[in-house]
Enzyme design. Sequence first.
Site, PDB file in Angstrom:
ATOM      1  N   LYS A   2       0.319  -1.080   0.025  1.00 44.55           N
ATOM      2  CA  LYS A   2       0.104   0.061   0.102  1.00 44.55           C
ATOM      3  C   LYS A   2       0.894   1.339  -0.107  1.00 44.55           C
ATOM      4  O   LYS A   2       1.242   2.003   0.954  1.00 44.55           O
ATOM      5  CB  LYS A   2      -0.559   0.270   1.301  1.00 44.55           C
ATOM      6  CG  LYS A   2      -1.742  -1.104   1.121  1.00 44.55           C
ATOM      7  CD  LYS A   2      -2.982  -1.551   2.222  1.00 44.55           C
ATOM      8  CE  LYS A   2      -3.444  -2.197   2.302  1.00 44.55           C
ATOM      9  NZ  LYS A   2      -4.176  -3.228   3.607  1.00 44.55           N
ATOM     10  N   ASP A  40      -5.390 -13.053   9.322  1.00 47.35           N
ATOM     11  CA  ASP A  40      -6.560 -11.860   9.177  1.00 47.35           C
ATOM     12  C   ASP A  40      -7.395 -11.755   9.884  1.00 47.35           C
ATOM     13  O   ASP A  40      -8.020 -12.313   9.785  1.00 47.35           O
ATOM     14  CB  ASP A  40      -6.699 -12.135   7.409  1.00 47.35           C
ATOM     15  CG  ASP A  40      -8.379 -10.700   7.102  1.00 47.35           C
ATOM     16  OD1 ASP A  40      -7.163  -9.899   7.760  1.00 47.35           O
ATOM     17  OD2 ASP A  40      -9.147 -11.042   6.397  1.00 47.35           O
ATOM     18  N   LYS A  53      -5.071 -14.462  -1.985  1.00 45.41           N
ATOM     19  CA  LYS A  53      -5.781 -13.894  -0.451  1.00 45.41           C
ATOM     20  C   LYS A  53      -7.020 -14.923  -0.894  1.00 45.41           C
ATOM     21  O   LYS A  53      -7.300 -15.487  -1.702  1.00 45.41           O
ATOM     22  CB  LYS A  53      -5.540 -12.599  -0.848  1.00 45.41           C
ATOM     23  CG  LYS A  53      -4.284 -11.980  -0.666  1.00 45.41           C
ATOM     24  CD  LYS A  53      -4.518 -10.256  -0.474  1.00 45.41           C
ATOM     25  CE  LYS A  53      -5.287  -9.772   0.184  1.00 45.41           C
ATOM     26  NZ  LYS A  53      -4.969  -9.334   1.629  1.00 45.41           N
TER      27      LYS A  53
END
Length: 352
Positions: A196, A278, A228
């Site tokens: 990011k 996660d 993912k």
Amino acid sequence: MTPRPDELPLLQIGFGRPGEAVNGAGGGCGDACGCGGDDDFGLDPLECGLDPDLARLLADAGLDPVQVEDIAHMAIEEDLDQGVDVTTVATIPEDAVATADFTAREAGTVAGLRIAEAVLSVVCTEEFEVERHAEDGDRVTAGQKLLSVRTRVRDLLTAERSALNLLCHLSGIATATRAWADALQGTSARVRDTRKTTPGLRALEKYAVRCGGGVNHRMSLSDAALIKDNHVVAAGGVARAFRAVREEFPDVPIEVEVDRLDQIEPVLAEGADLILLDNFTPEETAEAVALVAGRAKLESSGRLTLENAPEYAATGVDYLAVGSLTHSSPVLDIGLDLRDEEHGAGGAGERA
């Protein structure tokens, strides 16, 4: 005889070579580079630009000097928009020379000092002298002098904002990362970044993370696989996705994201190198660490704050993934101030 890069004249940004139209400058170091490098000098495009000593310092820090030069040119060219600094040209005599200091206006961790020098190097029409008071990765205090530069005042003021934009931004990332690294002291966990990042600045921003005591995740999509949820859906299951990557790219490390404890054992059975937990709670993370028992590295992502970082780290997880390091860190306030020459400009420093 082919001239060395340090023998070539620096071009004033916004102007081409004599007799060359401004828009005709080619991108010798890449399309964004304003050095205008082409075959006129018979040089390899990768050899144009920065002072060799500065280039070596950048390379030693794990940065590509050519990429840094391109970024410096892009920043200055954006600021000048193929013109000149009209305020500075109108108010500052052409031959005026002075010393200016980059000074921290608040406490933090500094990163990007050599990058600020690179910005100066593409602007300065003559040699400039630098005196280095701090190094990237140093903790600094408010009022601390970081870098002193002596050169033409016009060049200093033209380069000021571009140099500070990069220096303050990178120092902000390093400062935020240092806070996380400090929070994890006494544990085996490390804080690390994500992808990011600001387009075009990834290498610099990840460098700033290293300056702050963090570690880097993959630099690009080709470094490692990260399976993912969307990959799992598209491939028809996590096992199928994992096998497809392993078959197509047998030597690439594979990380798999899971959001439930029951997904961990199947992922381990496939041979995952790293598992991304996660949005696990600290209690679930501790269970995952016990379940994996060292068979793969574990990375926590989501729900993380500076306040709960020690709790997550205490579970034995290997990494804490913090995207905000690069996408949300506030800048570190650093200023550039001209010295009052009547009270002494200080000693001459290193030439760049």
